[in-house]
Design an enzyme around this catalytic site. Structure first.
Site, PDB file in Angstrom:
ATOM      1  N   ALA A  17       0.709  -1.174   0.069  1.00  0.00           N
ATOM      2  CA  ALA A  17       0.080  -0.376  -0.130  1.00  0.00           C
ATOM      3  C   ALA A  17       1.104   1.104   0.006  1.00  0.00           C
ATOM      4  O   ALA A  17       0.218   2.844  -0.043  1.00  0.00           O
ATOM      5  CB  ALA A  17      -1.165   0.005   1.207  1.00  0.00           C
ATOM      6  N   SER A  18       1.711   1.136  -0.045  1.00  0.00           N
ATOM      7  CA  SER A  18       2.947   2.421  -0.148  1.00  0.00           C
ATOM      8  C   SER A  18       2.825   3.052  -1.255  1.00  0.00           C
ATOM      9  O   SER A  18       3.806   4.218  -1.339  1.00  0.00           O
ATOM     10  CB  SER A  18       4.441   2.121   0.605  1.00  0.00           C
ATOM     11  OG  SER A  18       4.581   1.006  -0.502  1.00  0.00           O
ATOM     12  N   ARG A  19       2.555   2.550  -2.538  1.00  0.00           N
ATOM     13  CA  ARG A  19       2.968   2.965  -3.673  1.00  0.00           C
ATOM     14  C   ARG A  19       2.090   2.593  -4.918  1.00  0.00           C
ATOM     15  O   ARG A  19       1.205   1.798  -3.844  1.00  0.00           O
ATOM     16  CB  ARG A  19       4.311   3.400  -4.315  1.00  0.00           C
ATOM     17  CG  ARG A  19       4.480   2.482  -4.533  1.00  0.00           C
ATOM     18  CD  ARG A  19       6.082   2.406  -4.301  1.00  0.00           C
ATOM     19  NE  ARG A  19       7.175   1.915  -4.054  1.00  0.00           N
ATOM     20  CZ  ARG A  19       7.694   0.489  -5.495  1.00  0.00           C
ATOM     21  NH1 ARG A  19       7.661   0.718  -6.543  1.00  0.00           N
ATOM     22  NH2 ARG A  19       8.547  -0.676  -4.375  1.00  0.00           N
ATOM     23  N   THR A  39       0.348  -2.483   4.204  1.00  0.00           N
ATOM     24  CA  THR A  39       1.323  -3.129   4.684  1.00  0.00           C
ATOM     25  C   THR A  39       2.699  -2.459   3.238  1.00  0.00           C
ATOM     26  O   THR A  39       1.712  -1.651   2.461  1.00  0.00           O
ATOM     27  CB  THR A  39       2.164  -4.205   4.329  1.00  0.00           C
ATOM     28  OG1 THR A  39       1.860  -4.609   2.769  1.00  0.00           O
ATOM     29  CG2 THR A  39       0.292  -5.232   5.089  1.00  0.00           C
ATOM     30  N   ASN A  91      -2.118  -7.619  -3.260  1.00  0.00           N
ATOM     31  CA  ASN A  91      -1.203  -6.736  -4.549  1.00  0.00           C
ATOM     32  C   ASN A  91      -0.048  -6.145  -4.375  1.00  0.00           C
ATOM     33  O   ASN A  91       0.469  -6.522  -5.633  1.00  0.00           O
ATOM     34  CB  ASN A  91      -1.938  -5.039  -3.686  1.00  0.00           C
ATOM     35  CG  ASN A  91      -1.365  -4.133  -4.917  1.00  0.00           C
ATOM     36  OD1 ASN A  91      -1.408  -3.423  -5.831  1.00  0.00           O
ATOM     37  ND2 ASN A  91      -0.193  -3.717  -4.226  1.00  0.00           N
ATOM     38  N   TYR A 156       7.073 -14.223 -14.842  1.00  0.00           N
ATOM     39  CA  TYR A 156       5.801 -12.880 -13.774  1.00  0.00           C
ATOM     40  C   TYR A 156       4.746 -13.285 -14.585  1.00  0.00           C
ATOM     41  O   TYR A 156       3.810 -13.763 -13.426  1.00  0.00           O
ATOM     42  CB  TYR A 156       5.993 -11.429 -14.433  1.00  0.00           C
ATOM     43  CG  TYR A 156       4.980 -10.350 -13.743  1.00  0.00           C
ATOM     44  CD1 TYR A 156       5.289  -9.847 -13.029  1.00  0.00           C
ATOM     45  CD2 TYR A 156       3.911 -10.253 -15.334  1.00  0.00           C
ATOM     46  CE1 TYR A 156       4.089  -9.011 -12.836  1.00  0.00           C
ATOM     47  CE2 TYR A 156       3.533  -9.250 -14.429  1.00  0.00           C
ATOM     48  CZ  TYR A 156       3.393  -8.749 -13.625  1.00  0.00           C
ATOM     49  OH  TYR A 156       2.081  -7.706 -13.075  1.00  0.00           O
ATOM     50  N   ALA A 157       4.522 -14.140 -15.714  1.00  0.00           N
ATOM     51  CA  ALA A 157       3.651 -14.386 -15.899  1.00  0.00           C
ATOM     52  C   ALA A 157       2.596 -15.542 -15.825  1.00  0.00           C
ATOM     53  O   ALA A 157       1.700 -15.811 -15.132  1.00  0.00           O
ATOM     54  CB  ALA A 157       2.894 -14.471 -17.870  1.00  0.00           C
ATOM     55  N   LYS A 160       0.941 -14.934 -12.607  1.00  0.00           N
ATOM     56  CA  LYS A 160      -0.280 -14.322 -12.515  1.00  0.00           C
ATOM     57  C   LYS A 160      -1.111 -15.747 -12.729  1.00  0.00           C
ATOM     58  O   LYS A 160      -2.576 -15.596 -12.331  1.00  0.00           O
ATOM     59  CB  LYS A 160       0.107 -12.809 -13.841  1.00  0.00           C
ATOM     60  CG  LYS A 160       0.839 -11.874 -12.715  1.00  0.00           C
ATOM     61  CD  LYS A 160       0.169 -11.561 -11.159  1.00  0.00           C
ATOM     62  CE  LYS A 160       1.082 -10.100 -11.412  1.00  0.00           C
ATOM     63  NZ  LYS A 160       0.352 -10.161  -9.756  1.00  0.00           N
TER      64      LYS A 160
END
Ligand SMILES: NC(=O)c1ccc[n+]([C@@H]2O[C@H](COP(=O)([O-])OP(=O)(O)OC[C@H]3O[C@@H](n4cnc5c(N)ncnc54)[C@H](OP(=O)(O)O)[C@@H]3O)[C@@H](O)[C@H]2O)c1
Length: 247
Positions: A17-19, A39, A91, A156-157, A160
């Site tokens: 949640a920082s950016r 977080t 997230n 990465y994919a 996801k």
């Protein structure tokens, strides 16, 4: 509110949640009247600013996705402060690209471990509190890349794409407890994560996106809040917020 007493407000845990997108989601949930455990890993200052902007409603929580003990400790802080958890927004994540043939195997597995293992670990730690509530929800921030693929994104994919199978299975496990589990799959959004994407790739993505532009943090945050708070008959779904890129 004293420790261990159930707070009256709905409570969310937003990782990362920082950016970027996570910061936007936290703000939108706060604007909806939820209290938010936000977080951060390195961005403590940004989360402190959020806490100042929404007094009493933000619990800053340090969480490093690579720390195996991090998830239970983070969830325990919420139980101690508010005694309830209604919405889990998974997230936080990392992107590290490179063509498979050239990528160092440990770097490749590092992306998988950071993104996928933490998803399972945080969800596992949060389930008991989520199961105590009404209209509880888990939203996993996936990516359209998990569906359509992208050259240089095999690691990465994979994380996801795995998020979708994970969410659908967990949706079946948790439906008897009234906990919904959904995936939000954004398209390209301007954040720190995408800052280094080369111009050529940007042009390609924009040209393949039906709406002809990138998404904004605000648009993705609103879709996340929809899944978490409003989509009370949705579980096991994947909501693409990608301007039509995946069509
Ligand atoms: N941007 C896009 O185009 C796009 C598209 C599709 C999906 N997504 C997904 O959306 C999510 C957010 O992306 P973003 O673009 O907002 O990324 P971002 O701007 O890079 O922000 C990443 C966030 O995750 C946190 N984080 C990173 N590594 C961490 C770790 N090891 N432990 C704990 N926290 C960690 C960061 O915390 P600190 O700042 O405190 O270190 C930060 O809050 C990710 O899951 C990403 O895959 C993004």
């Amino acid at each position: 509110m004293t420790a261990n007493r159930k707070a009256e407000r709905r409570t969310a845990l937003v990782t990362g949640a920082s950016r970027g997108i996570g910061s936007g989601i936290a703000r939108h949930l706060l604007d909806r009247g939820l209290q938010v455990a936000a977080t951060y890993r390195s961005g403590q200052e940004n989360v402190q600013k959020l806490a100042l902007a929404y007094p009493e409603l933000v619990l800053p929580v340090h969480l490093d996705l690579t720390d195996p003990d991090g998830a239970p400790a983070a969830v325990e802080q919420i139980r101690a402060r508010w005694g309830r958890l209604d919405s889990l927004i998974l997230n936080a994540g990392v992107w590290s690209g490179g063509k498979l043939a050239k990528m160092d195997p440990s770097g490749w597995w590092g992306v998988i471990e950071t993104n996928l293992r933490s998803t399972a670990a945080i969800a596992r730690a949060a389930i008991p509190m989520l199961a105590e509530g009404d209209n509880s929800s888990i939203v996993i921030v996936g990516s359209v890349v998990g569906e359509v693929g992208f050259a240089g994104d095999t690691a990465y994919a994979s994380t996801k794409a795995a998020a979708v199978g994970f969410a659908r299975s967990l949706a079946k496990e948790l439906a008897p407890d009234g906990v919904r589990v959904n995936v939000l799959a954004p398209g390209f959004v301007e954040t720190d994560m995408t800052a280094a994407v080369p111009d050529g790739s940007r042009r390609k993505i924009a040209s393949e996106t039906l709406l002809g532009r990138f998404g904004t943090v605000d648009e993705i945050a609103r879709a996340a809040v929809f899944l978490s708070e409003d989509a009370t008959f949705c579980t096991g779904t994947v909501l693409a917020a990608d301007g039509g890129w995946s069509l």
